[in-house]
Design a protein around this motif. Structure first.
Motif, short mmCIF file in Angstrom:
data_model
loop_
_atom_site.label_atom_id
_atom_site.label_comp_id
_atom_site.label_asym_id
_atom_site.label_seq_id
_atom_site.Cartn_x
_atom_site.Cartn_y
_atom_site.Cartn_z
N ASP A 1 41.90 23.42 68.63
CA ASP A 1 41.18 24.57 69.19
C ASP A 1 39.75 24.14 69.49
O ASP A 1 39.01 23.70 68.60
CB ASP A 1 41.19 25.73 68.18
CG ASP A 1 40.67 27.01 68.80
OD1 ASP A 1 40.89 27.22 70.01
OD2 ASP A 1 40.05 27.81 68.07
N ASN B 1 37.01 30.31 63.91
CA ASN B 1 37.90 31.47 64.11
C ASN B 1 39.36 31.13 63.85
O ASN B 1 40.10 31.95 63.29
CB ASN B 1 37.73 32.02 65.53
CG ASN B 1 36.36 32.64 65.74
OD1 ASN B 1 35.71 33.04 64.77
ND2 ASN B 1 35.92 32.72 66.98
N ASP C 1 35.97 24.19 66.40
CA ASP C 1 34.94 25.15 66.77
C ASP C 1 34.19 25.57 65.51
O ASP C 1 34.81 26.03 64.54
CB ASP C 1 35.61 26.38 67.44
CG ASP C 1 34.59 27.34 68.03
OD1 ASP C 1 33.39 27.25 67.68
OD2 ASP C 1 35.00 28.18 68.85
N LYS D 1 41.29 31.30 73.87
CA LYS D 1 41.64 29.93 73.42
C LYS D 1 42.22 29.98 72.00
O LYS D 1 43.28 29.42 71.73
CB LYS D 1 40.39 29.01 73.44
CG LYS D 1 39.84 28.74 74.82
CD LYS D 1 38.61 27.86 74.79
CE LYS D 1 37.40 28.50 74.17
NZ LYS D 1 36.88 29.65 74.92
N THR D 2 41.49 30.65 71.11
CA THR D 2 41.94 30.67 69.71
C THR D 2 43.21 31.52 69.57
O THR D 2 44.11 31.17 68.81
CB THR D 2 40.81 31.19 68.80
OG1 THR D 2 39.66 30.37 69.03
CG2 THR D 2 41.19 31.12 67.34
MG LIG Z 1 37.89 30.46 70.02
#
Ligand SMILES: [Mg+2]
Ligand SMILES: Nc1ncnc2c1ncn2[C@@H]1O[C@H](COP(=O)(O)OP(=O)(O)OP(=O)(O)O)[C@@H](O)[C@H]1O
Length: 282
Positions: A141, A49, A45, A21-22
């Motif tokens: 994110d 990250n 998040d 995802k990131t």
């Molecule tokens: Mg992530």
């Protein structure tokens, strides 16, 4: 030419952790910057990250750091309050010129403690009001969660959900839970929310299980909903992640440049899907 406002807001989400995802958020932000688009990356998040990978500078002192992040803003945000924490990407060059970050911090996790307050799931939407007008794209994110207050805030503020997904059962199952939750809760959370599609990540075409799960992704969102660009499992992604570098950095070599080109293709695909969607809703 830059696209017309308001910018599309895309939540990058999958209930499964570690599916890129990131990495997808950072790669698409870079691709958008390379296309001359201005991007706001919102890190929802508490692992922060995306904040680290985009090298958004934050104060060293933990309390100051929390205050200068979404953890400080989202407790009780004034309209547009996210403006006070917007921080440029620290990669330099066109990336710093085009990508801004609303950074995250560990304390963002505490937001869930006040989830019961009236309108609490609209806090991010409120904090971003007006701030997003300066951008061509907003990427949010998401954490590897589903029924969480941070996810509720991210999805309430989004137009689309983009689902990075590995070619494995648990990742596809996580993607399915995202699709099912949007169908179930759209009316309460955000009636305009659409699934933009699935991006196959960490893909190994030599593995039959990956090819099979690709078919499952197509069943879930339709063949057109699966991005034709499949991101291969390559060591250069670790180099970029470890060192918080763009894939075009010399240290990422030709493999990095190739991966960056794939992100440009995936970004073009996503923009085309958005334009198509806007035309059908007009
Ligand atoms: Mg992530
Ligand atoms: N195409 C790829 N090839 C090899 N490694 C990859 C690839 N994409 C991502 N990775 C690696 O996989 C790991 C997880 O990626 P990432 O942090 O982007 O996942 P995530 O879904 O955001 O995780 P989380 O659920 O914890 O937020 C990282 O170490 C990253 O470098």
């Amino acid at each position: 030419m830059a696209p017309a406002h308001p910018p599309p807001h895309i939540a990058v989400a999958n209930h499964k952790g570690g599916v890129a995802k990131t990495s997808t958020t950072a790669g698409l932000a870079a691709a958008a910057a390379e296309a001359g688009h201005r991007v706001l990356v919102v890190d929802m998040d508490s692992q922060y990250n995306a904040t680290r990978r985009l090298r958004a500078a934050l104060p060293a002192d933990p309390a100051d750091r929390a205050a200068a992040s979404l953890a400080g803003v989202l407790q009780s945000p004034a309209r547009g309050e996210a403006a006070r924490i917007v921080t440029p990407c620290g990669w330099g060059g066109i990336y710093s010129e085009h990508i801004d970050v609303c950074p995250s911090d560990l304390d963002l996790e505490l937001l869930g403690l006040t989830a019961g307050l009236p309108g609490a799931e609209r806090r991010l939407l409120r904090a971003l009001a007006g701030v997003v007008d300066a951008y061509d794209l907003v990427l949010i994110d998401c954490p590897p969660a589903l029924l969480s207050h941070l996810v509720d805030n991210a999805w309430t503020a989004s137009d689309y959900i983009l689902i990075p997904c590995e070619g494995e059962f648990e990742a596809v199952h996580g993607a399915r839970r995202v699709v099912e939750r949007v169908a179930r809760d759209r009316e309460n959370l955000n009636p305009d929310l659409e699934i933009l599609g699935i991006i196959p990540t960490r893909f190994r075409s030599t593995l039959s299980v990956h090819r099979t799960r690709l078919q499952d992704m197509e069943k879930l969102v339709g063949p057109d909903g699966v991005c034709p660009v499949k991101f291969p499992e390559l060591a250069v992604m670790k180099t970029a992640t470890e060192n918080a570098l763009p894939l075009t950095h010399p240290r990422c070599g030709s493999e990095g440049r190739n991966m960056a080109a794939l992100f440009r293709d995936a970004y073009a695909w996503a923009r085309k899907r958005i334009s198509h969607n806007q035309e059908s809703n007009a």
